[in-house]
Design a protein around this motif. Structure first.
Motif, PDB file in Angstrom:
ATOM      1  N   GLU A  46     -46.817 -20.142   3.298  1.00  0.00           N
ATOM      2  CA  GLU A  46     -45.546 -20.872   3.253  1.00  0.00           C
ATOM      3  C   GLU A  46     -45.230 -21.314   1.821  1.00  0.00           C
ATOM      4  OE1 GLU A  46     -43.208 -23.830   6.310  1.00  0.00           O
ATOM      5  OE2 GLU A  46     -45.391 -23.732   6.388  1.00  0.00           O
ATOM      6  N   TYR A  47     -46.242 -21.794   1.114  1.00  0.00           N
ATOM      7  CA  TYR A  47     -46.039 -22.251  -0.263  1.00  0.00           C
ATOM      8  C   TYR A  47     -45.753 -21.064  -1.200  1.00  0.00           C
ATOM      9  CZ  TYR A  47     -46.995 -24.228  -4.859  1.00  0.00           C
ATOM     10  OH  TYR A  47     -46.893 -24.615  -6.175  1.00  0.00           O
ATOM     11  N   ILE A  48     -46.599 -20.035  -1.110  1.00  0.00           N
ATOM     12  CA  ILE A  48     -46.496 -18.894  -2.034  1.00  0.00           C
ATOM     13  C   ILE A  48     -45.192 -18.126  -1.833  1.00  0.00           C
ATOM     14  CG2 ILE A  48     -47.514 -16.657  -2.648  1.00  0.00           C
ATOM     15  CD1 ILE A  48     -49.143 -18.922  -3.786  1.00  0.00           C
ATOM     16  N   ARG A  49     -44.776 -17.930  -0.606  1.00  0.00           N
ATOM     17  CA  ARG A  49     -43.556 -17.153  -0.329  1.00  0.00           C
ATOM     18  C   ARG A  49     -42.312 -17.821  -0.928  1.00  0.00           C
ATOM     19  NH1 ARG A  49     -41.494 -13.338   0.252  1.00  0.00           N
ATOM     20  NH2 ARG A  49     -40.280 -13.493   2.167  1.00  0.00           N
ATOM     21  N   LYS A  50     -42.306 -19.146  -0.959  1.00  0.00           N
ATOM     22  CA  LYS A  50     -41.159 -19.857  -1.548  1.00  0.00           C
ATOM     23  C   LYS A  50     -41.135 -19.719  -3.066  1.00  0.00           C
ATOM     24  CE  LYS A  50     -40.827 -23.299   2.158  1.00  0.00           C
ATOM     25  NZ  LYS A  50     -41.120 -24.701   2.560  1.00  0.00           N
ATOM     26  N   LYS A  51     -42.332 -19.634  -3.655  1.00  0.00           N
ATOM     27  CA  LYS A  51     -42.439 -19.593  -5.114  1.00  0.00           C
ATOM     28  C   LYS A  51     -42.441 -18.164  -5.657  1.00  0.00           C
ATOM     29  CE  LYS A  51     -45.244 -21.646  -8.822  1.00  0.00           C
ATOM     30  NZ  LYS A  51     -46.430 -22.485  -9.116  1.00  0.00           N
ATOM     31  N   TYR A  52     -43.009 -17.234  -4.897  1.00  0.00           N
ATOM     32  CA  TYR A  52     -43.118 -15.839  -5.331  1.00  0.00           C
ATOM     33  C   TYR A  52     -42.491 -14.951  -4.248  1.00  0.00           C
ATOM     34  CZ  TYR A  52     -46.740 -17.904  -8.331  1.00  0.00           C
ATOM     35  OH  TYR A  52     -47.427 -18.688  -9.218  1.00  0.00           O
ATOM     36  N   LYS A  98     -38.952 -16.930  10.180  1.00  0.00           N
ATOM     37  CA  LYS A  98     -38.548 -17.469   8.871  1.00  0.00           C
ATOM     38  C   LYS A  98     -38.860 -16.493   7.725  1.00  0.00           C
ATOM     39  CE  LYS A  98     -39.118 -22.424   9.914  1.00  0.00           C
ATOM     40  NZ  LYS A  98     -39.914 -23.647   9.569  1.00  0.00           N
ATOM     41  N   GLY A  99     -39.558 -15.396   8.042  1.00  0.00           N
ATOM     42  CA  GLY A  99     -39.890 -14.422   7.005  1.00  0.00           C
ATOM     43  C   GLY A  99     -41.091 -14.796   6.156  1.00  0.00           C
ATOM     44  N   ILE A 100     -41.904 -15.722   6.641  1.00  0.00           N
ATOM     45  CA  ILE A 100     -43.064 -16.173   5.865  1.00  0.00           C
ATOM     46  C   ILE A 100     -44.272 -15.274   6.107  1.00  0.00           C
ATOM     47  CG2 ILE A 100     -44.733 -18.072   5.605  1.00  0.00           C
ATOM     48  CD1 ILE A 100     -42.304 -19.954   6.163  1.00  0.00           C
ATOM     49  N   VAL A 101     -44.485 -14.844   7.351  1.00  0.00           N
ATOM     50  CA  VAL A 101     -45.587 -13.937   7.673  1.00  0.00           C
ATOM     51  C   VAL A 101     -45.072 -12.771   8.505  1.00  0.00           C
ATOM     52  CG1 VAL A 101     -47.303 -15.797   7.644  1.00  0.00           C
ATOM     53  CG2 VAL A 101     -46.238 -15.133   9.818  1.00  0.00           C
ATOM     54  N   GLN A 102     -45.888 -11.730   8.563  1.00  0.00           N
ATOM     55  CA  GLN A 102     -45.609 -10.594   9.441  1.00  0.00           C
ATOM     56  C   GLN A 102     -46.826 -10.409  10.345  1.00  0.00           C
ATOM     57  OE1 GLN A 102     -44.146  -7.067   7.275  1.00  0.00           O
ATOM     58  NE2 GLN A 102     -43.615  -8.429   5.566  1.00  0.00           N
TER      59      GLN A 102
END
Length: 362
Positions: free
Chosen positions: A208-214, A239-243
């Motif tokens: 969740e943290y990394i996807r917002k930043k990268y 939300k597109g955070i994981v698959q």
């Protein structure tokens, strides 16, 4: 022909991690397997095994159920009359070992991990160690998959013959080294049962943290999902955070595009097969600095360590990995593969078993 009886708690582990051993054993012996029925039983029978359907409550602590398992094992051993019994995982090790000891049949145990009951130091630990003492003391050999488990058990129980093996090893032909992926998207891969002790909470928090930043990252998840995480995974996927790709019978097609395997487990396993397979495919790894994982990682060379249950540490190591150029990431993967070739070839495990079986039959 002489007979070998294998006691296990599930078909998946037996087929995936002991197939090569079974292929060798059926050349010389009649091989019987005692475990609950599963989808891979027909494949085990195709290898030449004779199947005995044996229900096991893998995580249950009902003493009546366990007594029934012990009596069942005793009946099976008496009926088949094996020359050697091989046992895997806690309940087969304990109750299969006790039954073998009672009937005076040679047996070889494999400590595939101590389990939460032993690691947590509760009253269950004292009960489990007492049962292990009864079952392991007369074993012809006890195989350990990491030195920490070996030291812990042998400090408390007098075992006449024990050996350290590299977990279940890895089939270096099936898990061959793959070309390292290029492209803008950096793919991370989590492969495990979706449960708390496997570190899924830390993985999801980091994702969740990394996807917002990268935005050039993707976090993939493979494995059976326990009920507690179904809604969480669905929400994060929406939300597109994981698959989430569900349970997969062959993970190799996911390693093709993966840049790094993340395994933040704090489950007390013997040796992580997830890491062995990832390393054999030439993939760097980020994992917990604990027994069963630390034997595979050379920190900074083929992967990174994190503290268990520490999401912030995982975030920092992911960011450290993202800052590497592709050539360096690829070299980490090559180092991981070389370590598998030098130390973790499954042939080492098979040969160790053949040696101990021959000794037990003398």
């Amino acid at each position: 022909m002489k007979k070998i009886l294998i006691l296990a708690n599930n078909d998946v582990g037996l087929f995936k991690f002991r197939k090569e051993l079974i292929e060798e054993l059926v050349k010389q012996y009649e091989v019987y397997i005692s475990l609950p029925y599963g989808d891979l039983i027909p494949k085990l029978e195709e290898l030449g095994c004779k199947f005995i359907d044996t229900p096991i409550s893998r995580r249950g602590t009902n003493p009546l159920t366990d007594i029934k398992l012990f009596l069942n094992y005793r009946s099976i051993i008496k009926e088949i009359g094996p020359d050697v019994v091989l046992t895997y995982t806690i309940k087969p090790n304990i109750y299969g070992g006790m039954a073998s000891r009672m009937i005076a049949v040679p047996y070889i145990a494999n400590i595939t991990g101590l389990g939460t009951a032993v690691e947590n130091g509760s009253i269950l630990q004292r009960i489990t160690l007492f049962l292990y003492k009864i079952s392991l003391e007369t074993a012809k050999c006890v195989f350990f998959q990491n030195k920490e488990n070996q030291d812990f058990i042998t400090d408390k129980i007098a075992i006449s013959n024990h050996r350290l093996i590299p977990g279940s090893g890895v089939n270096l032909e099936r898990y061959s080294i793959m070309d390292y992926p290029s492209g803008e998207i950096v793919n991370f891969l989590f492969i495990a049962r979706i449960m708390k002790e496997k570190g899924i909470d830390q993985y999801l928090e980091a994702a969740e943290y990394i996807r917002k930043k990268y935005t050039n990252t993707a976090f993939h998840i493979l494995g059976y999902c326990e009920d507690a995480y179904e809604d969480i995974l669905k929400e994060l996927q929406d939300k597109g955070i994981v698959q989430y790709h569900g349970m997969q019978s062959d993970v190799r097609k996911f390693h093709v595009n993966s840049h790094c395997t993340i395994h933040p487990t704090y489950y007390p396993e013997g040796m992580s097969n997830v890491l062995l397979e990832s390393a054999a495919c030439g993939r760097p790894m980020i994992t917990t600095n604990r027994a069963g994982c630390r034997e595979i990682i050379e920190d900074g060379k083929n992967g990174y360590f994190i503290e268990q249950k520490n999401s912030q540490d995982l975030v920092e190591k992911i960011e450290k990995f993202l800052k590497l150029d592709n050539k360096t990431k690829k070299q980490m993967g090559i180092s991981a593969r070389k370590k598998m070739e030098n130390e973790f070839d499954r042939k080492i495990v098979v040969q160790s078993y053949k040696e101990e079986i021959e000794k037990a039959m003398r």
